[in-house]
Scaffold this active site. Structure first.
Site, PDB file in Angstrom:
ATOM      1  N   HIS A 154     -16.971  30.436  31.574  1.00 45.83           N
ATOM      2  CA  HIS A 154     -18.393  30.123  31.430  1.00 45.83           C
ATOM      3  C   HIS A 154     -19.256  31.339  31.102  1.00 45.83           C
ATOM      4  CE1 HIS A 154     -22.278  28.190  32.960  1.00 45.83           C
ATOM      5  NE2 HIS A 154     -21.803  27.351  32.058  1.00 45.83           N
TER       6      HIS A 154
ATOM      7  N   HIS B  97     -31.815  26.273  31.671  1.00 46.46           N
ATOM      8  CA  HIS B  97     -30.428  26.712  31.630  1.00 46.46           C
ATOM      9  C   HIS B  97     -30.264  28.137  32.149  1.00 46.46           C
ATOM     10  CE1 HIS B  97     -26.490  27.753  29.651  1.00 46.46           C
ATOM     11  NE2 HIS B  97     -26.223  26.511  30.019  1.00 46.46           N
TER      12      HIS B  97
END
Length: 1117
Positions: free
Chosen positions: A509, A918
């Site tokens: 990620h 985000h």
């Protein structure tokens, strides 16, 4: 021009075997050459020997010829005999003496311990080489003479333009042979019998050996021979500054590389009979550096066959201490073996004596455990990386808000790349435009920028997350194929292989771009579609100007099935808004950048070994080492240091950072990274570190928030944590005097790009065996979060894509960020002090499907876990706080989201969408900031699951500000970042910055921040009745609302994001109709309240009839 004057054209012919005639002429030539009667100018030149040399001859036929490796030494090294020792036996023969030799080359120093026998062996090798050289030279001259006479066919020959017309000159003059000759008499004196006392013998031996060394160290040809380089233990990696100081080197035997190539010299004749040697062993040149151990084919090859990157060792159990290198006892007494273990790898190495085993084991352990980096010891928070910026080492940071600012900076850095580019991400789109409008920047596509640099020789390494295609549609295979077509200098790896690695649920990620080890970009932004955005967060783009094709992205409505036709729209721009994207990114310079690059190299090598061990086109990488050259070694600007003020501090650092005896720290200078605008220099400010750094001066706390096993072994040799009862920072509230260099906050600008600031930085991460090949999980992000929250004094500001955490005793959710917040708020209430926790997060998960849709079980599951953390059930923080604090709970903690609106096209419908939060950000007290890729959930924080990386930034530069009505020295980085974010969220202008300078005061927190969110929420509900909202408590109510609005509008979005043409409102008892856009003009910024009552009556976990029910719940939290 005569035939003689014409330059002959190169000819290539097969060389015939020597004939008796040629041998006769060879004899004659030797006689002529011995009397020097042959005019050397009459002998033509040729580049090939008459008789091809044997393998043994070709391996050492010249000190330096065409085709041989480049020199290791560019200038002559210096050698000094430091001491002479002899064995403890009574024999005083000089042949038994050992010499400690200190060598210096440029700024590198190292020591060797050599016996007299080794020096004599070197002399024999040099003499043998000189004889072979002399024979080869004469062979060349004979061949040229025979060709000149026409006896032998001429081979390839090129004449230099500057040669005289009467013929070429010979390859070597006699003088050049003499220059490569070391007289034997120089070595003979080493073994001459000596009379006298032991001290006189040692003194004479020292002088004699010094004289011998001066013979071959005075000639570059000899110094760069293979024999001397092996004797001096040097290689092509020895003096490359980017890899750090020179440590131990030499030949070792390994068996795990035997499948790469087989060395015919490994086994010996007797061992073939008695089976003493293992034929699978391969002789390699080992190079020890502060952060790794590399294996080369030979000293003149700088491409590693393998590399062991030092990593945190497992914690020692009981009396057994774990080391990086350990000697191994073999059954065969003729085998001398030691083991090196790092991460999930363990390699056996063999050498020729027990003394060499001891030397290697000692050198490796001392190099890996040395202070400063200490790669094998956990640093603060259990991180692999130490705190940077404690000295003026060039550690700097700069923030970026939203994609426009970050992508522009990344594009510029890529264009400035000179040597290497590292890129890794969860999702990467090669066709992404980094600059907009895209019509005006047609060459700003990522693949175009990379192609330009690859053609210039820049090496590009891209590490992609290999997704489970059934679950995600990011199509990393297409991205890899597209990138590999760019140029051979672009290498790509996809990882993991799910079946081989047995990793199905977790992902890589991190989002990283690293340029030349000088600048690194880190944060929440992937280089993919949907991420580019501006501070306005527009919802429409018709006709396409900013977001072309599939970059007009709204995953709530639809996820494209294919990313290959990128310029083709996925959404109808006249019906559906894009989902605006809010993110925070950061640039780092100096040692923190190198720490992140080291993390990338570790991951790359792990993926390479796992996926492509035999693909030579995909190389292993070596991490660079932080080096700083002191001013006396030559810098453009000298650091001005107050000698008396810093004497004690510098002595302490020198002691802690010094290398072991083979490589003194003061003799191994380190380079400060240079920026494009000039060198990094010190401002001369050397105030107490703990005084200006709240975290450096505070203890982690007696009560840990994570298990004890995670905290054991924490150490940081540079700055030990202050365990005193009273922290220096406790006095900052009453420190009214502005320190030197502090700026007024009104002088700062709060756009989308932050100031370039010096700071303390520490890289923290979440990794484990599957993701990075480590021996144990690292969850330093989780530990840092908990510690930061515990030590916060006034307020905590969080932006994150998810907020899923657990209180103490929660058996399902394991991360304890919620517990840390809960305890810190209770402490503030007990002390009757104002304390604020503000959390900004998405209003709904950014996955496809309405909350009541049949295929949206993932959206519902994520929503369930977030509300379980925030407001529902006994595990939520609000439920537990309200039980103790009542209505005062919301004075301490509150939750928010972001929303935007606008017309989809000119005179088109008015639409709204959540601004998808985000960013992965936390700011503490306007002095400390965390920016990274990790979400607040178990996936990102436990280390065993998703791989993540982030940076903790502690300010060193301060500005005047306020905190709860008192003067406060706010950190320049943290404060400017918060003000930029709040200005955008609240819709403030430059002249209104003072309204948010104090984040704790009621005038800011209640009257401005909370009031703006509530008013914006009310307006959006009046115009759109958009989802989510506090009026919808069940799926039945949601269905009813959806049906009502679809009948009214004919078309709407999945979250009720289309406004009616006219808005009916009641004013003074009268019914009026107005344009929705007029009502929306009262919205300020993008801040809205998070709907705490939404779906409060529903259990949103997957039902038995849904396939998601049979997936592990860990996937969602």
């Amino acid at each position: 021009m005569t035939e003689r004057e014409e330059k002959p054209k190169p000819l290539t012919k097969t060389i015939k075997p020597a004939t008796p005639l040629s041998l006769l002429h060879l004899t004659k030539y030797r006689a002529l050459n011995s009397t020097r009667e042959v005019a050397v100018s009459d002998i033509p030149m040729s580049s090939e020997p008459l008789i091809p040399p044997s393998d043994a001859l070709s391996a050492s036929h010249s000190f330096r010829r065409c085709g041989e490796p480049a020199w290791i030494f560019e200038e002559l090294p210096k050698a000094t005999i430091v001491s002479v020792s002899r064995p403890e036996t009574g024999d005083i023969s000089p042949i038994l003496l050992s010499y400690t030799i200190e060598l210096q080359y440029k700024q590198f120093k190292w020591r060797l311990l050599k016996r007299a026998s080794q020096v004599l062996y070197l002399q024999f090798a040099l003499r043998k080489r000189a004889i072979i050289e002399d024979f080869h030279d004469k062979q060349e001259q004979v061949k040229e003479w025979l060709q000149y006479l026409g006896i032998v066919d001429q081979t390839v020959m090129e004449q230099d333009d500057e040669e005289p017309d009467d013929g070429p000159v010979p390859l070597h003059h006699e003088d050049s042979v003499k220059n490569r000759y070391v007289p034997s008499v120089a070595a003979l004196s080493i073994i001459r019998p000596s009379l006298g006392g032991q001290q006189s013998i040692a003194d004479r031996a020292k002088v004699t050996m010094q004289g011998y060394l001066n013979h071959f160290l005075g000639n570059l040809d000899i110094v760069n021979s293979q024999e001397v380089c092996k004797f001096l233990e040097v290689s092509k990696l020895s003096f490359l500054q980017e890899y750090g100081p020179k440590l131990k080197e030499g030949y070792v035997m390994v068996n795990h590389l035997s499948n790469i190539s087989q060395d015919s010299d490994v086994s010996c004749f007797p061992c073939n009979w008695f089976h003493c040697c293992d034929n699978n062993q391969k002789k390699v040149w080992a190079v020890l550096k502060p952060g790794f151990l590399a294996f080369l084919d030979d000293p003149f090859n700088n491409k590693p066959l393998d590399i062991i990157i030092f990593d945190i060792l497992p914690s020692s159990n009981g009396e057994t201490k774990i080391y990086l290198a350990d000697p191994i006892k073999e059954r065969n007494p003729l085998r001398y073996t030691f083991k090196v273990s790092s991460g999930n790898r363990s390699i056996l190495l063999r050498t020729t004596s027990s003394a060499k085993v001891k030397a290697w084991v000692t050198a490796i352990n001392e190099a890996s455990l040395r202070p400063l980096e200490g790669w094998c010891c956990p640093h603060r928070f259990g991180s692999f990386a130490p705190i940077r910026g404690l000295t003026e080492d060039g550690s700097q940071a700069q923030w970026f808000v939203d994609g426009q600012a970050a992508f522009e900076a990344i594009a510029t850095s890529i264009q400035d790349a000179k040597s290497e580019i590292f890129i890794t991400g969860w999702w990467l789109c090669p066709e992404l435009y980094l600059r907009r409008p895209f019509h005006s920047f047609s060459t700003s596509q990522l693949d175009s920028l990379l192609e330009e640099k690859a053609k210039q020789g820049v090496q590009i390494y891209v590490l992609l997350y290999k997704e489970v295609s059934l679950a995600l549609k990011i199509n990393s295979l297409y991205s890899m194929r597209r990138l590999l077509k760019i140029h051979e200098n672009v290498r790509v790896l996809r990882y993991p292989d799910h079946f081989a690695a047995r990793v199905y649920l977790w992902s890589h990620h991190e989002k990283l771009v690293i340029i030349d080890y000088k600048i690194c970009y880190i944060g929440g932004l992937d280089l993919c579609f949907g991420r580019y955005d501006t501070p306005e967060h527009e919802v429409g783009d018709c006709p396409s100007v900013i977001w072309p094709g599939k970059d007009y992205y709204n995953p709530r409505e639809s996820e494209p099935n294919s990313w290959e036709d990128t310029m083709r729209d996925e959404l109808d721009r006249k019906k559906y808004p894009r989902m605006p994207w809010h993110d925070v990114h950061c640039a780092l310079w100096g040692p923190p950048c190198r720490d992140i690059a080291r993390h990338f190299v570790q991951r790359w090598n792990h993926a390479k070994r796992t996926k492509a061990p035999n693909e030579h086109a995909i190389p292993l990488l070596m991490p660079h080492h932080h080096m700083v050259i002191p001013h006396y070694m030559g810098r453009s600007k000298e650091i001005d240091i107050d000698e008396k003020k810093d004497e004690d501090k510098r002595k302490e650092i020198d002691i802690q950072d010094s290398f072991f005896s083979e490589s003194p720290m003061q003799d191994i200078p380190l380079l400060i990274p240079q920026e494009a605008d000039g060198p990094v220099t010190s401002n001369g400010d050397h105030t107490n570190l703990s005084e200006n750094s709240p975290l450096l001066s505070q203890k982690l706390g007696h009560e840990t928030l994570v298990s004890d096993s995670h905290m054991k072994g924490f150490q940081d040799e540079v700055v030990p944590l202050n365990l005193g009862a009273q922290s220096v920072v406790d006095t900052l509230d009453d420190w009214w005097e502005t320190p030197e260099g502090t700026n007024d906050d009104t002088t700062l600008e709060y756009g989308q790009v932050g100031p370039h600031t010096t700071c303390h930085c520490q890289v923290i991460r979440s990794v484990s065996q599957w993701s990075a090949g480590t021996s144990q999980p690292e969850e330093s992000i989780h530990t840092a979060y908990c510690s930061l929250i515990e030590k916060a004094k006034h307020f905590i500001y969080i932006e994150n894509q998810f907020f899923i955490s657990g209180l103490a005793g929660d058996d399902i959710i394991q991360n304890r960020i919620l517990e840390a917040l809960y305890r810190r708020i209770l402490q503030a209430h007990k002390e009757q002090k104002d304390f604020r926790v503000i959390i900004v997060m998405p209003l709904l998960p950014g996955f496809q499907g309405g909350l009541d849709d049949g295929g949206a079980a993932t959206v519902r599951a994520l929503t369930h876990w977030q509300y379980r953390t925030i407001s529902k059930e006994q595990h939520s923080i609000l439920h537990n706080l309200e039980a103790k604090l009542g209505p005062k709970t919301h004075d301490y903690i509150s939750f928010y989201g972001l929303r935007s609106h606008g017309r989809l096209y000119e005179n088109g419908p008015v639409a709204t969408s959540q601004v998808y939060v985000h960013s992965k950000l936390m700011i503490i007290d306007d002095r400390v900031a965390f920016i990274g890729s990790s979400n607040i959930n178990d996936r990102s924080l436990l280390g065993l699951r998703d791989s993540e990386i982030g940076v903790l930034i502690e300010d060193k530069e301060y500005v005047e500000s306020l905190m709860n009505g008192k003067l406060w020295k706010a950190g320049k980085f943290s404060y400017s970042l918060r003000c930029s974010l709040w200005s955008e969220h609240l819709g403030l202008h430059t002249g209104e910055i003072s309204k948010i300078s104090d984040p704790v005061a009621d005038t800011t927190y209640k009257d401005l921040w909370s009031a703006t969110a509530k008013e914006n929420t009310r307006i959006y509900h009046e115009v759109f009745a958009c989802i989510p909202n506090d009026q919808i408590h069940s799926r039945a109510a949601l269905r009813q609302s959806m049906v009502q609005w679809k009948e009214k509008l004919g078309h709407t979005t999945i979250d009720l994001g289309i406004a009616p043409d006219k808005l009916v409102c009641h004013e003074n008892g009268e019914i009026k109709t107005i344009d929705p856009i007029e009502r929306l003009k009262s919205v300020k910024g993008h801040l809205v309240s998070f709907p705490l009552e939404f779906m409060r009556e529903e259990d949103l976990r997957p039902a038995v009839i849904e396939s998601e029910f049979y997936v592990s719940p860990q996937v969602y939290h």
